[in-house]
Motif scaffolding. Structure first.
Motif, PDB file in Angstrom:
ATOM      1  N   LEU A  32       0.727  -1.183  -0.084  1.00  0.00           N
ATOM      2  CA  LEU A  32      -0.083   0.007  -0.028  1.00  0.00           C
ATOM      3  C   LEU A  32       0.789   1.255  -0.122  1.00  0.00           C
ATOM      4  O   LEU A  32       0.643   2.149  -0.596  1.00  0.00           O
ATOM      5  N   HIS A  33       1.940   1.455   0.671  1.00  0.00           N
ATOM      6  CA  HIS A  33       2.854   2.476   0.754  1.00  0.00           C
ATOM      7  C   HIS A  33       3.405   2.510  -0.488  1.00  0.00           C
ATOM      8  O   HIS A  33       3.462   3.893  -0.940  1.00  0.00           O
ATOM      9  N   ARG A  34       4.055   1.549  -1.196  1.00  0.00           N
ATOM     10  CA  ARG A  34       4.688   1.714  -2.522  1.00  0.00           C
ATOM     11  C   ARG A  34       3.450   2.212  -3.683  1.00  0.00           C
ATOM     12  O   ARG A  34       3.910   3.164  -4.540  1.00  0.00           O
ATOM     13  N   HIS A  35       2.265   1.877  -3.483  1.00  0.00           N
ATOM     14  CA  HIS A  35       1.106   2.379  -4.473  1.00  0.00           C
ATOM     15  C   HIS A  35       0.853   3.967  -3.958  1.00  0.00           C
ATOM     16  O   HIS A  35       0.792   4.780  -4.830  1.00  0.00           O
ATOM     17  N   ASP A  38       4.076   5.735  -5.553  1.00  0.00           N
ATOM     18  CA  ASP A  38       4.095   5.749  -7.082  1.00  0.00           C
ATOM     19  C   ASP A  38       2.912   6.945  -7.619  1.00  0.00           C
ATOM     20  O   ASP A  38       3.253   7.509  -8.445  1.00  0.00           O
ATOM     21  N   TRP A  39       1.826   6.863  -6.858  1.00  0.00           N
ATOM     22  CA  TRP A  39       0.943   7.801  -7.253  1.00  0.00           C
ATOM     23  C   TRP A  39       1.305   9.362  -6.812  1.00  0.00           C
ATOM     24  O   TRP A  39       1.131  10.414  -7.664  1.00  0.00           O
ATOM     25  N   LEU A  40       1.671   9.434  -5.614  1.00  0.00           N
ATOM     26  CA  LEU A  40       2.005  10.814  -5.153  1.00  0.00           C
ATOM     27  C   LEU A  40       3.084  11.344  -5.727  1.00  0.00           C
ATOM     28  O   LEU A  40       3.173  12.534  -5.658  1.00  0.00           O
ATOM     29  N   ARG A  41       4.048  10.558  -6.204  1.00  0.00           N
ATOM     30  CA  ARG A  41       5.421  11.242  -6.723  1.00  0.00           C
ATOM     31  C   ARG A  41       5.005  11.868  -8.145  1.00  0.00           C
ATOM     32  O   ARG A  41       5.490  12.789  -8.485  1.00  0.00           O
ATOM     33  N   LYS A  74      11.387   5.677   3.431  1.00  0.00           N
ATOM     34  CA  LYS A  74      12.510   6.668   3.070  1.00  0.00           C
ATOM     35  C   LYS A  74      12.165   7.265   1.911  1.00  0.00           C
ATOM     36  O   LYS A  74      12.352   8.648   1.649  1.00  0.00           O
ATOM     37  N   ASP A  75      11.795   6.347   0.849  1.00  0.00           N
ATOM     38  CA  ASP A  75      11.354   7.003  -0.363  1.00  0.00           C
ATOM     39  C   ASP A  75      10.029   7.957  -0.302  1.00  0.00           C
ATOM     40  O   ASP A  75      10.245   9.059  -0.939  1.00  0.00           O
ATOM     41  N   PHE A  76       9.065   7.566   0.588  1.00  0.00           N
ATOM     42  CA  PHE A  76       8.065   8.693   0.764  1.00  0.00           C
ATOM     43  C   PHE A  76       8.321  10.026   1.161  1.00  0.00           C
ATOM     44  O   PHE A  76       8.161  10.888   0.983  1.00  0.00           O
ATOM     45  N   VAL A  81       9.205  15.668   1.108  1.00  0.00           N
ATOM     46  CA  VAL A  81       9.745  16.891   1.185  1.00  0.00           C
ATOM     47  C   VAL A  81      10.087  17.491  -0.051  1.00  0.00           C
ATOM     48  O   VAL A  81       9.648  18.858   0.003  1.00  0.00           O
ATOM     49  N   ASP A  82      10.079  16.881  -1.076  1.00  0.00           N
ATOM     50  CA  ASP A  82      10.516  17.558  -2.619  1.00  0.00           C
ATOM     51  C   ASP A  82       9.142  18.166  -3.283  1.00  0.00           C
ATOM     52  O   ASP A  82       9.002  19.131  -3.950  1.00  0.00           O
ATOM     53  N   MET A  83       7.829  17.819  -2.809  1.00  0.00           N
ATOM     54  CA  MET A  83       6.601  18.076  -3.294  1.00  0.00           C
ATOM     55  C   MET A  83       6.048  19.519  -2.967  1.00  0.00           C
ATOM     56  O   MET A  83       6.341  19.616  -1.988  1.00  0.00           O
ATOM     57  N   PRO A  84       5.969  20.459  -3.875  1.00  0.00           N
ATOM     58  CA  PRO A  84       5.227  21.641  -3.722  1.00  0.00           C
ATOM     59  C   PRO A  84       3.966  21.280  -2.765  1.00  0.00           C
ATOM     60  O   PRO A  84       3.383  20.476  -2.680  1.00  0.00           O
ATOM     61  N   LYS A  85       4.046  22.155  -1.776  1.00  0.00           N
ATOM     62  CA  LYS A  85       2.883  22.098  -0.678  1.00  0.00           C
ATOM     63  C   LYS A  85       2.110  23.458  -0.521  1.00  0.00           C
ATOM     64  O   LYS A  85       3.061  24.315  -0.333  1.00  0.00           O
ATOM     65  N   ILE A  86       0.969  23.460  -0.296  1.00  0.00           N
ATOM     66  CA  ILE A  86       0.343  24.620   0.125  1.00  0.00           C
ATOM     67  C   ILE A  86      -0.565  24.088   1.550  1.00  0.00           C
ATOM     68  O   ILE A  86      -1.261  22.989   1.520  1.00  0.00           O
TER      69      ILE A  86
END
Length: 187
Positions: A32-35, A38-41, A74-76, A81-86
């Motif tokens: 589930l975490h990998r899912h 992969d989606w959120l990346r 660690k991947d998440f 951290v890298d994803m733009p966030k509001i």
């Protein structure tokens, strides 16, 4: 153009957290975490309410350095951290960290402009923020992850409302741990 997607984990009886705000009943295994990773990346940005933002910021920036963290965690950590966030908040410092800007209010015109200039999903995190988006009819998709547990009481994922929103089933997926993704789009 981006789509606004509300994603949340819920118990089979419809709660997103227990009566003491606990979420220890979530069954997030490696599959589930990998899912999620992969989606959120591929997302365009995370849209988070203050509580969700503070919970995420309290752990994920350091998770990559935690020796107990799994490789998928660690991947998440890197994804978050890298994803733009509001972060939507009237109390957070406007100089938030980790690629985050703070918006004070959910403004329909600002959100629609954000959708126009964003590639990828704009993922709404937090049921209170999602309720604000839903009240303005801004949610394009719902990704509800139903966990095979009855917790009996807690905070329901959807507040009581007089609004009716017709949806169309876009897909389902069953994970090995029994979690079922119900993916709906606006009809």
């Amino acid at each position: 153009m981006g789509r606004i997607v509300f994603s949340i984990s819920v118990s089979l009886d419809g709660y997103f957290e227990g009566p003491d705000r606990e979420i220890d009943w979530h069954l997030v295994d490696e599959e589930l975490h990998r899912h999620f990773n992969d989606w959120l990346r591929q997302a365009g940005a995370f849209l988070e309410g203050r509580i969700t933002y503070e919970l995420m910021a309290g752990y994920w920036p350091r998770a990559g350095d935690d020796p107990a963290a799994t490789p998928v965690e660690k991947d998440f950590s890197r994804v978050w951290v890298d994803m733009p966030k509001i972060a939507f908040s009237r109390t957070l410092d406007e100089n938030a960290r980790w690629n985050t800007v703070v918006w004070r209010d959910v403004d329909r015109k600002e959100i629609e402009a954000l959708k126009e200039r964003t590639d990828g999903d704009l993922v709404v995190g937090g049921p209170d923020l999602a309720a604000s988006f839903a009240a303005l009819d801004l949610i394009d998709e719902y990704r509800i992850y139903v966990h095979p547990v009855l917790i009996g009481r807690g905070r329901p994922v959807f507040p009581t409302t007089d609004a009716r929103t017709p949806l169309r089933l876009a897909g389902t997926r069953t994970f090995g741990n029994g979690v079922v993704l119900l993916h709906y789009e606006r009809a």
